[in-house]
Write a protein that holds these residues in place. Structure first.
Motif, mmCIF file in Angstrom:
data_model
loop_
_atom_site.group_PDB
_atom_site.id
_atom_site.type_symbol
_atom_site.label_atom_id
_atom_site.label_comp_id
_atom_site.label_asym_id
_atom_site.label_seq_id
_atom_site.Cartn_x
_atom_site.Cartn_y
_atom_site.Cartn_z
ATOM 1 N N ASP A 115 -34.216 -20.167 6.157
ATOM 2 C CA ASP A 115 -32.762 -20.231 6.237
ATOM 3 C C ASP A 115 -32.139 -21.188 5.220
ATOM 4 O O ASP A 115 -30.961 -21.058 4.906
ATOM 5 C CB ASP A 115 -32.334 -20.651 7.646
ATOM 6 C CG ASP A 115 -30.993 -20.052 8.031
ATOM 7 O OD1 ASP A 115 -30.897 -18.819 8.096
ATOM 8 O OD2 ASP A 115 -30.035 -20.827 8.252
ATOM 9 N N CYS B 110 -30.505 -18.177 2.181
ATOM 10 C CA CYS B 110 -31.532 -17.518 2.989
ATOM 11 C C CYS B 110 -32.449 -16.688 2.100
ATOM 12 O O CYS B 110 -32.018 -16.125 1.095
ATOM 13 C CB CYS B 110 -30.884 -16.615 4.029
ATOM 14 S SG CYS B 110 -29.898 -17.497 5.265
ATOM 15 N N ASP C 111 -35.757 -22.094 10.698
ATOM 16 C CA ASP C 111 -34.386 -22.589 10.591
ATOM 17 C C ASP C 111 -34.299 -24.012 11.159
ATOM 18 O O ASP C 111 -33.346 -24.360 11.850
ATOM 19 C CB ASP C 111 -33.430 -21.654 11.328
ATOM 20 C CG ASP C 111 -31.978 -21.927 10.992
ATOM 21 O OD1 ASP C 111 -31.729 -22.750 10.085
ATOM 22 O OD2 ASP C 111 -31.096 -21.337 11.627
#
Length: 252
Positions: free
Chosen positions: A211, A245, A184
């Motif tokens: 992400d 995601c 992320d």
């Protein structure tokens, strides 16, 4: 239109931003009146987006219950995902004290950006307030204290550029098997370096989580995955609860 709010890219309409501000005002006004069970009333102010993210992490966590190893989140920011993961561990496997959770972040935003990251990324985006990692440590400790075996520290923060800190952490922890790695960081360079570093520590069944995959505002993450592993080498899955995601089970 892509807009930047507090150094973050958002696609929200102005009306959505205003509605969230109103929810915050109502939360601030009423939280003291909720009494000792204040946390049970927080869903009153939770948006569908934030609830969707909780459901998404629950979906991920349930898939790693029979996979040994630690969890690494690369890109923490304010730490809500870390707290969610810690609480899910307390729900699903409260006595698995080997399931340590490690959070890596600069806590000062992107340390650098690459031309492969596109025009929406700037150095310092997604920063938090100075010294916030100390506050986050305290919050995570409180969550851990509310679960069994709380005397064993199982939540850890590693501050710095993941391009450096993650390979160093792997060298310092040769025992660590990684059951789930969450990418992320949004941008190309640290994602690529961390992906290259993590592969030898995965087992069949380990989960790779991305992400901002297939995200036009953050092309660097997709480009890093394409270069290190290859998009056609993974069976990528998505959740109806999160638009950008995706995850893959290693060795599948």
């Amino acid at each position: 239109m892509v807009k930047k709010v507090a150094r973050q890219v958002t696609l929200k309409q102005d009306s959505e931003v205003t509605d969230k501000q109103h929810l915050l005002q109502h939360l601030t006004k009423n939280i003291e009146g909720f009494g000792p069970a204040w946390e049970y009333h927080l869903p009153l102010f939770m948006t569908r987006q934030s609830l969707s993210r909780q459901i998404y992490f629950d979906t991920l966590y349930r898939q790693l219950l029979d996979v040994p190893g630690v969890i690494c989140e690369l890109g923490v920011q304010w730490g809500s995902s870390l707290a969610t993961l810690a609480n899910l561990r307390g729900i699903y496997e409260p006595y698995n004290y080997s399931r340590h959770i490690y959070g890596f972040d600069t806590f000062s935003g992107f340390p650098s950006v690459d031309t492969k990251d596109g025009p929406d990324c700037e150095v310092g985006d997604y920063s938090v307030i100075a010294g916030y990692e100390q506050e986050l440590e305290k919050v995570l400790a409180l969550h851990e204290a509310n679960s069994p075996l709380s005397h064993i520290k199982k939540n850890h923060l590693i501050k710095g550029d993941v391009s450096v800190t993650f390979p160093d952490w792997l060298d310092a922890n040769p025992h660590a098997v990684i059951s789930m790695a969450i990418f992320d960081m949004d941008v190309y360079a640290p994602t690529k370096i961390a992906l290259e570093a993590v592969l030898p520590r995965l087992t069949k069944g380990s989960i790779l989580v991305f992400d901002e995959l297939n995200c036009p505002q953050f092309p660097g993450e997709t480009r890093a995955l394409a270069e290190v592993i290859g998009l056609n080498k993974l069976r990528l899955r998505r959740s109806p609860h999160q638009p950008y995601c995706a995850w893959a089970i290693w060795g599948e």
